[in-house]
Write an enzyme that holds these catalytic residues in place. Structure first.
Site, PDB file in Angstrom:
ATOM      1  N   ASP A  45       0.843  -1.201   0.000  1.00 29.53           N
ATOM      2  CA  ASP A  45       0.000   0.000   0.000  1.00 29.53           C
ATOM      3  C   ASP A  45       0.880   1.255   0.000  1.00 29.53           C
ATOM      4  O   ASP A  45       0.366   2.379  -0.040  1.00 29.53           O
ATOM      5  CB  ASP A  45      -1.032  -0.003   1.138  1.00 29.53           C
ATOM      6  CG  ASP A  45      -0.405  -0.034   2.516  1.00 29.53           C
ATOM      7  OD1 ASP A  45       0.833  -0.137   2.618  1.00 29.53           O
ATOM      8  OD2 ASP A  45      -1.165   0.025   3.512  1.00 29.53           O
ATOM      9  N   ASP A  84      -0.927  -6.214   0.085  1.00 24.76           N
ATOM     10  CA  ASP A  84      -1.290  -5.566   1.349  1.00 24.76           C
ATOM     11  C   ASP A  84      -2.792  -5.424   1.509  1.00 24.76           C
ATOM     12  O   ASP A  84      -3.498  -5.033   0.569  1.00 24.76           O
ATOM     13  CB  ASP A  84      -0.702  -4.139   1.383  1.00 24.76           C
ATOM     14  CG  ASP A  84       0.618  -4.079   2.122  1.00 24.76           C
ATOM     15  OD1 ASP A  84       0.938  -5.013   2.881  1.00 24.76           O
ATOM     16  OD2 ASP A  84       1.343  -3.079   1.933  1.00 24.76           O
ATOM     17  N   GLU A 115      -1.074  -5.381   8.837  1.00 31.42           N
ATOM     18  CA  GLU A 115      -0.267  -4.732   9.877  1.00 31.42           C
ATOM     19  C   GLU A 115      -0.876  -4.960  11.250  1.00 31.42           C
ATOM     20  O   GLU A 115      -2.089  -4.888  11.416  1.00 31.42           O
ATOM     21  CB  GLU A 115      -0.194  -3.209   9.605  1.00 31.42           C
ATOM     22  CG  GLU A 115       0.534  -2.879   8.327  1.00 31.42           C
ATOM     23  CD  GLU A 115       0.734  -1.372   8.121  1.00 31.42           C
ATOM     24  OE1 GLU A 115       0.513  -0.578   9.061  1.00 31.42           O
ATOM     25  OE2 GLU A 115       1.113  -1.003   6.991  1.00 31.42           O
ATOM     26  N   GLU A 182       9.559  -4.125  10.193  1.00 31.06           N
ATOM     27  CA  GLU A 182       9.983  -2.847   9.601  1.00 31.06           C
ATOM     28  C   GLU A 182      10.599  -1.951  10.669  1.00 31.06           C
ATOM     29  O   GLU A 182      10.001  -1.725  11.738  1.00 31.06           O
ATOM     30  CB  GLU A 182       8.778  -2.142   8.943  1.00 31.06           C
ATOM     31  CG  GLU A 182       9.163  -0.784   8.356  1.00 31.06           C
ATOM     32  CD  GLU A 182       8.149  -0.210   7.377  1.00 31.06           C
ATOM     33  OE1 GLU A 182       7.138  -0.865   7.087  1.00 31.06           O
ATOM     34  OE2 GLU A 182       8.387   0.926   6.902  1.00 31.06           O
TER      35      GLU A 182
HETATM   36  O1  KIV Z   1       3.586  -1.076   1.543  1.00 29.13           O
HETATM   37  C1  KIV Z   1       4.753  -1.472   1.432  1.00 29.13           C
HETATM   38  O2  KIV Z   1       5.421  -1.297   0.422  1.00 29.13           O
HETATM   39  C2  KIV Z   1       5.328  -2.174   2.566  1.00 29.13           C
HETATM   40  C3  KIV Z   1       6.817  -2.222   2.609  1.00 29.13           C
HETATM   41  C4  KIV Z   1       7.328  -0.946   3.189  1.00 29.13           C
HETATM   42  C5  KIV Z   1       7.304  -3.388   3.363  1.00 29.13           C
HETATM   43  O3  KIV Z   1       4.645  -2.644   3.428  1.00 29.13           O
END
Ligand code: KIV
Length: 268
Positions: A45, A84, A115, A182
């Site tokens: 995302d 995501d 997340e 992260e």
């Molecule tokens: O959204 C994304 O690109 C991510 C990376 C920062 C791991 O979650």
């Protein structure tokens, strides 16, 4: 050419072989990264920031994630496609189940990433129970940027480090197939990668994670503004060869595989 699966990635971790991952948002880049040998394509995302020019990832919608996932799926033949769950798409287990189902049915996702720590244990269990592979994202959670007060390194003190480690173990126990860490101190990245049996992807989490990921446009040096400390411009860094995009991606993969990326200057 057969697709990489979570079984392939688990076997790589078991053999101590590093896994290379990059974000992708469209078909042409997906094909280029796939041909270069990337094992995981992440439709992140982060597209809200690098494609749409938003300040955060929060405005990204599920339909936008499905659109970009379909684009990436059409360009890739080999890499595992991780997508995501956008902000609030996973606010409760039932909602997460419906939305993850759409990412897979309409977007061609093979795995979803969400997340959150302990709060996501029930949701991860629900998705896993329905046969949906899940990667749980810990440490700096960009969707919680307003609660965190900015994009800051997480787990610097003993208490928060223990919390992140406990969350990692609980999420593995709940059925997560992979973790993503992260922006945490490298020592915490090492400890978590060694204490769980599933593969751990790091971004700013030190060299001992089983896999590394970067936002594609950061590693190509085309993201406007200051590059994050944990990233590296592989296009400008062409001592060893030419400066075209495919060569830069191959250099990134080699650096991950050989353990030369991330180096000390990319770690916390
Ligand atoms: O959204 C994304 O690109 C991510 C990376 C920062 C791991 O979650």
């Amino acid at each position: 050419m057969s697709r990489i699966t979570i079984t392939t990635l688990q076997a790589m971790k078991n053999r101590g072989e590093k896994i290379a991952c990059l974000t992708a948002y469209d078909s042409s880049f997906a094909a280029l990264l796939d041909d270069a040998g990337i094992e995981i394509l992440l439709v992140g995302d982060s597209l809200g920031m690098v494609i749409q020019g938003q300040d955060t990832t929060l405005p990204v919608t599920l339909d936008e994630m499905i659109y970009h996932s379909r684009c990436v799926a059409s360009g890739s033949r080999r890499a595992l496609l991780m997508v995501d769950m956008p902000f609030m798409a996973d606010a409760d287990p039932q909602q997460a189940l419906l939305n993850a189902g759409r990412l897979m049915k309409e977007g061609g996702a093979q795995m979803v990433k969400l997340e959150g720590g302990a709060l996501q244990v029930e949701t991860v269990g629900c998705l896993a129970g329905h046969g949906i592979p899940v990667c749980a994202h810990l440490g700096l959670l960009p969707q919680s940027v307003h609660k965190l007060g900015g994009y800051k390194v997480q787990g610097r003190d003993a208490e928060t480090a223990r919390q992140i480690r406990d969350d990692a173990l609980a999420l593995e126990q709940a059925g997560a197939d992979m973790l993503l860490l992260e922006c945490v101190p490298a020592a915490l990245g090492t400890a978590i990668s060694r204490s769980v049996s599933i593969p751990v992807i790091g971004i700013g989490a030190g060299p001992d994670c089983d896999a590394q990921v970067l936002v594609l446009y950061d590693m190509l040096g085309i993201t406007p503004g200051k590059r994050p400390r944990f990233s590296h411009d592989f296009v400008s860094d062409y001592e060893a060869g030419s400066s075209d995009i495919a060569s830069a991606v191959r250099r990134y993969i080699e650096a991950v595989k050989s353990g030369t990326f991330p180096a000390e200057q990319h770690c916390f």
